[in-house]
Scaffold this active site. Structure first.
Site, PDB file in Angstrom:
ATOM      1  N   GLU A  31       0.832  -1.212   0.000  1.00 10.30           N
ATOM      2  CA  GLU A  31       0.000   0.000   0.000  1.00 10.30           C
ATOM      3  C   GLU A  31       0.862   1.257   0.000  1.00 10.30           C
ATOM      4  OE1 GLU A  31      -2.885  -0.378  -0.870  1.00 10.30           O
ATOM      5  OE2 GLU A  31      -3.082  -2.513  -0.433  1.00 10.30           O
ATOM      6  N   HIS A  52       1.730   2.089  -3.505  1.00  8.30           N
ATOM      7  CA  HIS A  52       0.678   2.882  -4.156  1.00  8.30           C
ATOM      8  C   HIS A  52       0.772   4.327  -3.696  1.00  8.30           C
ATOM      9  CE1 HIS A  52      -1.554  -0.204  -6.182  1.00  8.30           C
ATOM     10  NE2 HIS A  52      -1.849  -0.874  -5.095  1.00  8.30           N
TER      11      HIS A  52
END
Ligand code: ZN
Length: 678
Positions: A468, A471
């Site tokens: 994550e 991202h």
């Protein structure tokens, strides 16, 4: 309308001031403002330029996203009835507005005019891409349709928006409706201390231990609990969520909804002139055709299935020989796999936990990006958030420029959507007073700290966090000044997982683990023998894992390609067919996996689930350049930063990849990393 915090669009959202009853009025006002501004824009304007048309429209959409971001975020992480109701009332309005905009022929004509004008050649790459994407999206939103078809198309989009949200709510409700209360301590046999403590805490002072279908509770239970009947019960509840089967059969049933979603998607694709929804989905992706994707998936299946079968046979023999299990059931697979893994590698995920404290992991992760990209990350205090667990950080580069900021919300709790994800709060753009730094939400559902101990993560959770964060870096490190193609915006779905999966690689590198892992009490670094075992165990059952992902991807692709929602074959029959082709784990007849497959029925992965594997090829191949030059090689790091992370959606992903790697991607690194090379 004064004092509505949702309409204050400078600075960070004031989360603590946001109330459910403010949501709808704020949205109504913003939509009315945007509509009026749009009318003014066209009233006296026939000279179409970037500044005269495109820029103002881009700004409207940025303002709307900015308003909606905290609402949709709160709906996901602090769900309550009032907010959910307000959110649901707004969805059709948002959908109507975006369809209206997407079908506005004045805008379409204006964009066409700009694209054909002399000005176009002088625009930046980002500006050009925004116009090109805009024209493509106009066609995909039905701009070329006749009036009757346009109306129908619009109605379908609205209905789909409601249906997909309902699908997800059903899954959420079904997940939270079920619990297992264990009152006899003997039934906890096999469970590690961390899982027991979490269950004790979940019981909230009541007698016994409470287990739920949320991952931090469900996964350890299925992996470790000796009680086979309880495992079966837990598995049954999990795989029948929101379906016609299992303990809540018929309640929150997604059967009709998922079929209707498929039907409407197909109808909308045909209106646009595509043969099916899969083709419609690929129109915006890096992959170019259904055939190419099916070939890619079946190629991977062919290379990994023999290994998966061998692994499954080993597992069955192990369970039979050592534990006298005649028929290995679906609810036994994780449990005996863990036993086999422990026997073979004398190693358990639990052994790593004490080394992976929240503090060490986060500090180590920041050090990794410092070495790669020269970034410094600092925590800020006194920031208004939605929950006391939430932390806030800022990223500065080696010139001390503020590159981005992010919220980190790590722990599972009630009324928070499961899983892990990154979302945008604010997107980078250039304004008259400088650059507006991007802001991200990093959301996970890790095991919360128990008692006085710090939160201790599994290695899998650490990998998720890195993913994550990858991202997040893509979103925050962008140098693109136009929100439409800044960060992850405008990046094809099947390429958007490149930066995230790429980051996971460092979780397996000794040099990086020296930064990430340190015993929370003794401060010792990860012992070499534990590291060796972890690496040896890394590709344990990698064939089985690969075919599982391929099963989902093939199911998704065929469901949106060849499948006829009104034909004789049922969704279940198609899934069974796919499983016969690639799966090695036998599934019971009551398994209704598809009813909680939110990725494709409520997320953006429809005819796009293959993207995970597709992007893995890209990320493994990109990482292999670091394997060649050194995992902390700053030069290679800066190349990745400049050619991929900073570029956002300004260029085609293949072009960006080639500029980093010097050639087109090849599958070899992925197969090698997964231990699937002969
Ligand atoms: Zn991801």
């Amino acid at each position: 309308m004064t004092n509505n915090p949702l309409l204050e669009l400078d600075g960070l959202p004031r989360f603590s001031a946001i109330r459910a009853e403010q949501v709808e009025p704020a949205l109504d006002q913003m939509l009315a403002q945007n509509r009026a501004a749009l009318a003014r824009l066209f009233a006296n304007n026939t000279l179409y330029t970037w500044d005269g048309i495109v820029q103002p429209i881009e700004e409207m959409s940025e303002r709307l996203n900015r308003l909606w971001s905290p609402v949709s975020h709160l709906n996901a992480v602090m769900n309550n009835e009032a907010l959910r109701a307000a959110y649901n009332r707004c969805l059709p309005k948002l959908s109507a507005y975006s369809t209206e905009l997407a079908q506005d022929e004045r805008i379409y004509r204006a964009y066409k005019t700009v694209a054909a004008s002399a000005e176009f050649a002088g625009l930046t790459q980002a500006q050009k891409k925004i116009i090109e994407n805009g024209l493509r999206d106009f066609r995909l939103a039905g701009a070329e349709l006749n009036d009757a078809d346009k109306q129908r198309f619009k109605a379908i989009q609205q209905e789909l928006s409601t249906l997909t949200n309902q699908f997800e709510e059903n899954v959420l409700d079904a997940t939270h409706a079920w619990e297992l209360i264990v009152s006899d301590e003997q039934d906890l046999a096999g469970l590690p201390e961390s899982a027991r403590a979490l269950a004790k805490q979940a019981a909230a002072g009541k007698a016994g231990w409470k287990f739920t279908l949320d991952a931090p509770s469900y996964v350890p239970f299925m992996t470790y609990a000796d009680n086979r009947a309880l495992r079966r019960g837990m598995y049954t509840a999990y795989v029948t969520r929101a379906s016609d089967q299992g303990p809540h059969a018929g309640r929150w049933d997604n059967s009709a909804i998922l079929l209707l979603i498929l039907k409407l998607r197909q109808e909308s694709a045909r209106l646009l002139g595509f043969a099916n929804y899969a083709q419609r989905s690929l129109a915006t992706k890096m992959a170019t055709s259904e055939k190419q994707v099916m070939h890619f998936l079946r190629d991977l299946a062919g290379r990994s299935r023999p290994m998966a079968e061998k692994e499954m046979t080993e597992l069955k023999e192990f369970a039979r020989g050592r534990f006298d299990i005649g028929k290995l059931e679906a609810w036994d697979v994780a449990y005996y796999s863990e036993k086999l893994r422990q026997q073979r590698y004398a190693f358990s995920e639990e052994d790593l936990r004490p080394y992976l404290s929240e503090r060490q992991v986060i500090q180590g992760m920041f050090e990794v990006v410092n070495r790669l990209y020269g970034l410094r990350i600092q925590e800020l205090s006194g920031i208004d958030t939605w929950h006391p667990d939430v932390r806030f950080f800022e990223i500065r580069d080696s010139t001390n420029e503020l590159r981005g900021q992010f919220y980190m919300d790590l722990f599972a709790r009630a009324h928070k959507r499961g899983g892990a994800w990154m979302d945008e709060c604010i997107v980078r753009k250039r304004t008259q007073i400088g650059v507006q730094a991007p802001v991200a939400y990093l959301t996970c559902n890790f095991s919360a700290p128990v008692g006085d101990k710090p939160a201790l993560f599994t290695h899998d959770e650490v990998t998720t966090l890195f993913h994550e964060f990858g991202h997040g870096l893509h979103h925050m490190l962008t140098k693109v000044d136009y929100p439409g193609v800044a960060g992850i915006n405008g990046v094809a779905w099947d390429a958007v997982e490149l930066p995230s999966q790429f980051m996971e690689n460092w979780c397996w590198e000794r040099k990086a683990l020296d930064l990430i892992a340190r015993h929370y009490e003794t401060k010792a670094s990860l012992p070499q023998d534990l590291y060796d075992k972890m690496i040896a165990a890394k590709n344990f059952q990698s064939g089985m894992q690969m075919v599982r992902q391929l099963e989902f991807a093939l199911f998704d692709m065929r469901l949106h390609g060849e499948f006829d929602p009104e034909g004789d074959k049922s969704v279940q029959q198609l899934l069974d067919e796919v499983r016969r082709e690639v799966a090695v784990v036998m599934w019971p007849a009551f398994n209704r996996f598809q009813h909680s497959f939110t990725h494709i029925f409520a997320g953006g992965y429809a005819a796009g689930y293959y993207s995970y594997k597709w992007a893995e090829v890209l990320s493994a191949d990109a990482f292999s350049k670091f394997e060649e030059n050194g995992v902390f090689d700053r030069k290679t790091g800066m190349e990745f930063l400049h050619t991929i992370l900073e570029q956002g959606g300004t260029r085609e992903p293949m072009e960006l990849f080639v500029s980093f790697r010097g050639r087109v991607p090849v599958i070899d690194a992925l197969l090698r990393h997964s231990g699937l090379t002969a």
